[in-house]
Scaffold this active site. Structure first.
Site, PDB file in Angstrom:
ATOM      1  N   HIS A  17       7.334   2.226  -1.244  1.00  0.00           N
ATOM      2  CA  HIS A  17       6.973   0.889  -1.739  1.00  0.00           C
ATOM      3  C   HIS A  17       8.183  -0.043  -1.630  1.00  0.00           C
ATOM      4  O   HIS A  17       8.063  -1.188  -1.178  1.00  0.00           O
ATOM      5  CB  HIS A  17       6.567   0.949  -3.215  1.00  0.00           C
ATOM      6  N   LYS A  41      -8.022   4.499 -12.924  1.00  0.00           N
ATOM      7  CA  LYS A  41      -7.292   5.519 -12.147  1.00  0.00           C
ATOM      8  C   LYS A  41      -6.527   6.481 -13.044  1.00  0.00           C
ATOM      9  O   LYS A  41      -5.820   7.357 -12.554  1.00  0.00           O
ATOM     10  CB  LYS A  41      -6.313   4.829 -11.183  1.00  0.00           C
TER      11      LYS A  41
HETATM   12  P1  ADP Z   1      -3.175   1.340  -4.614  1.00  0.00           P
HETATM   13  O1  ADP Z   1      -3.713   2.110  -5.793  1.00  0.00           O
HETATM   14  O2  ADP Z   1      -3.511  -0.112  -4.646  1.00  0.00           O
HETATM   15  O3  ADP Z   1      -3.422   1.966  -3.268  1.00  0.00           O
HETATM   16  P2  ADP Z   1      -0.414   2.181  -4.456  1.00  0.00           P
HETATM   17  O4  ADP Z   1       0.602   1.929  -5.512  1.00  0.00           O
HETATM   18  O5  ADP Z   1      -0.768   3.600  -4.190  1.00  0.00           O
HETATM   19  O6  ADP Z   1      -1.636   1.312  -4.907  1.00  0.00           O
HETATM   20  O7  ADP Z   1       0.033   1.513  -3.075  1.00  0.00           O
HETATM   21  C1  ADP Z   1       0.192   0.139  -2.944  1.00  0.00           C
HETATM   22  C2  ADP Z   1       0.328  -0.206  -1.479  1.00  0.00           C
HETATM   23  O8  ADP Z   1       1.494   0.400  -0.944  1.00  0.00           O
HETATM   24  C3  ADP Z   1      -0.816   0.267  -0.590  1.00  0.00           C
HETATM   25  O9  ADP Z   1      -1.008  -0.687   0.440  1.00  0.00           O
HETATM   26  C4  ADP Z   1      -0.311   1.569  -0.026  1.00  0.00           C
HETATM   27  O10 ADP Z   1      -0.911   1.853   1.249  1.00  0.00           O
HETATM   28  C5  ADP Z   1       1.158   1.240   0.151  1.00  0.00           C
HETATM   29  N1  ADP Z   1       2.017   2.422   0.089  1.00  0.00           N
HETATM   30  C6  ADP Z   1       1.959   3.480  -0.728  1.00  0.00           C
HETATM   31  N2  ADP Z   1       2.922   4.384  -0.474  1.00  0.00           N
HETATM   32  C7  ADP Z   1       3.627   3.873   0.577  1.00  0.00           C
HETATM   33  C8  ADP Z   1       4.734   4.340   1.354  1.00  0.00           C
HETATM   34  N3  ADP Z   1       5.307   5.527   1.144  1.00  0.00           N
HETATM   35  N4  ADP Z   1       5.167   3.543   2.347  1.00  0.00           N
HETATM   36  C9  ADP Z   1       4.568   2.360   2.612  1.00  0.00           C
HETATM   37  N5  ADP Z   1       3.519   1.868   1.943  1.00  0.00           N
HETATM   38  C10 ADP Z   1       3.050   2.613   0.933  1.00  0.00           C
END
Ligand code: ADP
Length: 159
Positions: A17, A41
């Site tokens: 992130h 969730k």
């Molecule tokens: P959500 O529940 O909205 O999917 P997340 O916190 O899991 O929320 O992810 C938020 C965003 O960041 C999403 O677009 C997800 O695809 C992206 N994301 C999650 N992990 C990674 C990572 N390791 N690298 C890049 N993007 C990521």
């Protein structure tokens, strides 16, 4: 002023992130990391803690801030006077869901654009879910999450 919203559950924020946030911060005047309440969730960290961990982890980036929202994403984007939604794409497996979400958001508000950013390849295997699982089982999450998140996970799972 070009403002981008990076929405997600961030339960908790990972280095993947953070990599996306850093890339977005170079492209936009202001980036708001918006933590979704997402009670459905069943998050490990309550909303306030997820926001506080984002805030601490982005403190070194002057044009990045942390916020939370519990409304329709496009409404939140408008309320923050932003023009763009940023999402991360790790692999093909992310594509279908992200594609559907982006097109639905476009249907709801045509003037908001969604852009996708790919993290550094070493972070493409990272997810909040896997990090939580490793921490829960006593594994080392250093290198996967920012320092404040590592400390919070250690506290959460210390017995
Ligand atoms: P959500 O529940 O909205 O999917 P997340 O916190 O899991 O929320 O992810 C938020 C965003 O960041 C999403 O677009 C997800 O695809 C992206 N994301 C999650 N992990 C990674 C990572 N390791 N690298 C890049 N993007 C990521």
């Amino acid at each position: 002023m070009r403002t981008a919203i990076y929405p997600g559950s961030f339960d908790p924020l990972t280095n993947g992130h953070l990599d996306v946030v850093q890339r977005a911060a170079k492209l936009f005047d202001r980036v708001i990391v918006a933590v979704a309440k997402n009670e459905g969730k069943n998050p490990l960290f309550p909303l306030r803690e997820r926001v506080a961990l984002v805030k601490k982890s982005v403190a070194h980036l002057p044009n990045v801030e942390a916020d939370s929202f519990d409304s329709l994403l496009v409404q939140y984007v408008v309320s923050r006077k932003a023009q763009v939604i940023v999402r991360g794409l790790r692999a093909v497996s992310d594509f279908e869901f992200e594609f559907q979400l982006a097109l639905m958001n476009r249907k709801l508000n045509e003037s908001i654009e969604t852009i996708f950013m790919m993290p550094k390849d070493t972070y493409t295997f990272l997810s909040s879910r896997i990090v939580k699982e490793i921490a829960r089982l006593g594994g080392d999450v250093r290198g996967f999450v920012p320092g404040p998140v590592q400390a919070a996970l250690a506290k959460k799972f210390s017995t």
